[in-house]
Design an enzyme around this catalytic site. Sequence first.
Site, short mmCIF file in Angstrom:
data_model
loop_
_atom_site.label_atom_id
_atom_site.label_comp_id
_atom_site.label_asym_id
_atom_site.label_seq_id
_atom_site.Cartn_x
_atom_site.Cartn_y
_atom_site.Cartn_z
N LEU A 1 48.76 -28.97 55.89
CA LEU A 1 48.92 -27.72 56.64
C LEU A 1 48.04 -27.83 57.86
O LEU A 1 46.90 -28.32 57.76
CB LEU A 1 48.50 -26.51 55.80
CG LEU A 1 49.44 -26.04 54.69
CD1 LEU A 1 48.76 -24.98 53.84
CD2 LEU A 1 50.75 -25.52 55.27
N ASP A 2 48.53 -27.40 59.03
CA ASP A 2 47.71 -27.55 60.23
C ASP A 2 46.55 -26.56 60.22
O ASP A 2 46.44 -25.69 59.35
CB ASP A 2 48.56 -27.42 61.50
CG ASP A 2 49.19 -26.06 61.67
OD1 ASP A 2 48.50 -25.04 61.47
OD2 ASP A 2 50.39 -25.98 62.01
N LYS A 3 45.66 -26.72 61.17
CA LYS A 3 44.39 -25.97 61.20
C LYS A 3 44.60 -24.47 61.12
O LYS A 3 43.87 -23.76 60.40
CB LYS A 3 43.63 -26.32 62.48
CG LYS A 3 42.29 -25.62 62.63
CD LYS A 3 41.62 -25.99 63.94
CE LYS A 3 40.33 -25.20 64.13
NZ LYS A 3 39.70 -25.50 65.44
N SER B 1 47.20 -22.77 59.98
CA SER B 1 48.06 -22.31 58.89
C SER B 1 47.25 -22.11 57.62
O SER B 1 46.20 -22.73 57.41
CB SER B 1 49.18 -23.32 58.64
OG SER B 1 50.00 -23.44 59.79
#
Length: 257
Positions: free
Chosen positions: A108-110, A112
């Site tokens: 999951l990106d930063k 999210s």
Amino acid sequence: MKKVKEEKVRLNKFIAQSGLCSRRKADELIESGVVRVNGEKVVEMGCMVSSSDRVLVNGQPVTKSELTYIKYYKPAGYITSCDDEKGRKTIYDILPPEVKELRPVGRLDKDSTGLLILTNDGDLINKLTHPSVKIPKVYRVVAQGKLNKDDVFQMAKGIEIEKGKIAYADVLVVDFEGKDSVLQITLYQGLNRQIRKMLDYLGHPVVSLKRISHGSINIQGLKKGQFKYIKPKEIKDLLKQLEKAEKMQEKAAKKDL
């Protein structure tokens, strides 16, 4: 007293159960000649070993581990990585010590939040992240503006988010909050920042993005930053789902021949 016979398993499975890598990667390591069993170099795939055997990979001892699975509610502001060259905060800065040896299934990106499965089961990681196996990941997304039927249709039909990379998503408009849209988005791919790039393309930038389920595992009962051990029955159900997806993929591949 009768001695209990030790269970033997294939070498690639033994290596995978150490958490080092998947079985497929273990096969590559064996073929490359970097695996030794009791001091002898092994290149045969069918080699069987037990916990009493000494297994080395690149000179480092490998021990079969008890497989562990957790579900973790990732908060915003952390990347999904063991470390970061840019010095950004990672989930391993805040994970409890007892689960810091586990690896995430996907990312999951930063910015999210939401569900991450972490495990030392290299086989499961490989299967859940392999692009050929279509396991659904479901997200709750708030996007700027009001998506219409054409937007939903275009996301299902596919959007080129990078040169040569077509992203697809099943979208359900759940509600509208003021000028924003509340969406339930289901992905069967794992392209980098896929949802954000698709919605940017349509002119509806993401306000918030939370993963709520990955296959049959969901985030229910967790608060941000919390984790729970996944029960054996839940893992069994997930493996059944994976097996079904793999069979469907095999059938699809045969039809294309």
